[in-house]
Design a protein around this motif. Structure first.
Motif, PDB file in Angstrom:
ATOM      1  N   GLY A  38       1.840   9.305  -5.700  1.00  0.00           N
ATOM      2  CA  GLY A  38       1.955  10.786  -5.402  1.00  0.00           C
ATOM      3  C   GLY A  38       3.084  11.262  -6.269  1.00  0.00           C
ATOM      4  O   GLY A  38       3.156  12.523  -6.578  1.00  0.00           O
ATOM      5  N   VAL A  39       4.130  10.370  -6.554  1.00  0.00           N
ATOM      6  CA  VAL A  39       5.187  10.911  -7.489  1.00  0.00           C
ATOM      7  C   VAL A  39       4.706  11.297  -8.575  1.00  0.00           C
ATOM      8  O   VAL A  39       4.772  12.206  -9.574  1.00  0.00           O
ATOM      9  N   LEU A  82      -0.481  11.968  -0.361  1.00  0.00           N
ATOM     10  CA  LEU A  82      -0.234  10.439  -0.739  1.00  0.00           C
ATOM     11  C   LEU A  82       1.193  10.087  -0.263  1.00  0.00           C
ATOM     12  O   LEU A  82       1.321   9.059   0.251  1.00  0.00           O
ATOM     13  N   ILE A  83       2.100  11.032  -0.587  1.00  0.00           N
ATOM     14  CA  ILE A  83       3.524  10.679  -0.293  1.00  0.00           C
ATOM     15  C   ILE A  83       3.652  10.695   0.939  1.00  0.00           C
ATOM     16  O   ILE A  83       4.560   9.775   1.723  1.00  0.00           O
ATOM     17  N   VAL A  84       2.989  11.725   1.772  1.00  0.00           N
ATOM     18  CA  VAL A  84       3.305  11.623   3.204  1.00  0.00           C
ATOM     19  C   VAL A  84       2.739  10.379   3.912  1.00  0.00           C
ATOM     20  O   VAL A  84       3.323   9.843   4.753  1.00  0.00           O
ATOM     21  N   VAL A 109       0.902  -1.279   0.112  1.00  0.00           N
ATOM     22  CA  VAL A 109      -0.003  -0.116  -0.097  1.00  0.00           C
ATOM     23  C   VAL A 109       1.001   1.072   0.180  1.00  0.00           C
ATOM     24  O   VAL A 109       0.601   2.138  -0.737  1.00  0.00           O
ATOM     25  N   ALA A 110       1.798   1.242   0.940  1.00  0.00           N
ATOM     26  CA  ALA A 110       2.726   2.456   0.811  1.00  0.00           C
ATOM     27  C   ALA A 110       3.547   2.607  -0.410  1.00  0.00           C
ATOM     28  O   ALA A 110       3.594   3.837  -1.103  1.00  0.00           O
ATOM     29  N   VAL A 111       3.949   1.675  -0.984  1.00  0.00           N
ATOM     30  CA  VAL A 111       4.590   1.846  -2.437  1.00  0.00           C
ATOM     31  C   VAL A 111       3.623   2.310  -3.373  1.00  0.00           C
ATOM     32  O   VAL A 111       3.943   3.370  -4.206  1.00  0.00           O
ATOM     33  N   ILE A 112       2.516   2.019  -3.387  1.00  0.00           N
ATOM     34  CA  ILE A 112       1.380   2.210  -4.395  1.00  0.00           C
ATOM     35  C   ILE A 112       1.036   4.022  -4.080  1.00  0.00           C
ATOM     36  O   ILE A 112       1.125   4.687  -5.181  1.00  0.00           O
ATOM     37  N   LEU A 113       0.997   4.112  -2.739  1.00  0.00           N
ATOM     38  CA  LEU A 113       0.647   5.700  -2.446  1.00  0.00           C
ATOM     39  C   LEU A 113       1.810   6.567  -2.930  1.00  0.00           C
ATOM     40  O   LEU A 113       1.780   7.796  -3.483  1.00  0.00           O
ATOM     41  N   VAL A 114       3.023   6.096  -2.446  1.00  0.00           N
ATOM     42  CA  VAL A 114       4.349   6.990  -3.097  1.00  0.00           C
ATOM     43  C   VAL A 114       4.320   7.019  -4.372  1.00  0.00           C
ATOM     44  O   VAL A 114       4.653   8.405  -4.944  1.00  0.00           O
TER      45      VAL A 114
END
Length: 280
Positions: free
Chosen positions: A25-26, A40-42, A17-22
């Motif tokens: 965001g990028v 999203l990155i935060v 999930v964190a990888v997808i959000l980052v």
């Protein structure tokens, strides 16, 4: 303070999930989407910050601003609140050997003693919060227990029913384990086994005590020889009487007994026998 289990989230789904959000965001920033992408990155960074690993036979003690939350025993990659303080405690079996301690045994003689202690953490919360450093606590309290146990027993056994440090290793080991366990229970430590690894008189009296042990061994051997000789003489007299081979008066019986005891109890079997006059 007692250990209590608490839940945790598996780390692999959180990582995905964190990888997808980052990544989202990028990508959004590249495409020109502003505040939402930063958010999203935060959030992804916050998810990454809460990850931690727990190895086999290890636990993580969680606390929030000084308050104990619980203990996580699930192994692998885990996730909890990023504000939790996570202190990892090994529950593997460990051992240490104490230094050679100089103490006075029950009779007051100075001796040197050392022991090996096998232990493990049974309650991680007590190990973390009840003492400052549980490893140092184990070492100091174990040496204290060794000293206390050594002063309760003599080095050598003086009577048949007496327990001594040298003659009863199993009983002494169990007493030592019990002594150490009593001292370490408050720190959440379980003592599996304890064994004496070194036991000797102090150097200043070692020579004198060795001579004493040798003298005691010689006396015991002499006593056994005399008891055996007396039994042989008794059997010989009874057999002579039953078979009617010789009829001895009290004086000649005493002479025969004396000669047999001299032969049987002599240091050398070839030692000349005195008073070997005729018995008939």
């Amino acid at each position: 303070m007692r250990e209590q289990d608490t839940g945790s989230i598996g780390g692999i789904p959180v990582v995905l999930v964190a990888v997808i959000l980052v990544a989202a965001g990028v990508a959004g920033l590249i495409l020109g989407f502003g505040p939402l992408c930063i958010g999203l990155i935060v959030i992804g960074a916050i998810l990454f910050a809460g990850l931690y690993t727990v190895a086999p036979n290890q636990s993580a003690v969680l606390s929030l601003f000084g308050k104990y939350i619980g203990t996580v025993d699930q192994t692998g990659l885990r996730w909890n609140n990023i504000f939790y303080t996570k202190k990892k405690i090994s529950k593997r079996v460990r051992n240490f050997e104490s230094g050679k301690l100089k103490v006075n045994e029950l009779d007051g003689s100075p001796i040197e003693i050392a022991a090996i202690v096998v232990w493990e953490v049974s309650d991680s919360a007590e190990a973390v919060f009840n003492v400052d450093s549980y490893e140092s606590f184990v070492q100091i309290q174990s040496e204290s227990a060794i000293r206390a146990m050594a002063t309760s027993y003599p080095y050598d056994q003086h009577t048949d029913d007496q327990i001594s440090l040298r003659s009863h290793p199993d009983e002494i080991s169990e007493r030592l384990r019990h002594e150490i366990q009593e001292r370490l229970a408050k720190a959440g430590i379980h003592v599996i086994e304890s064994r004496i690894s070194h036991l000797a008189y102090a150097p200043e009296i070692a020579g004198a005590m060795l001579q004493r042990q040798q003298a005691g061994a010689i006396i015991a051997a002499r006593k056994q020889i005399v008891q055996g000789a007396v039994g042989i003489v008794e059997d010989a007299l009874v057999e002579l009487k039953e078979k009617g081979l010789v009829d001895l008066d009290p004086e000649r019986r005493a002479m025969m007994v004396s000669n047999l005891l001299v032969v049987l109890c002599s240091d050398k079997a070839t030692q000349p026998v005195v008073n070997t006059g005729s018995l008939y």
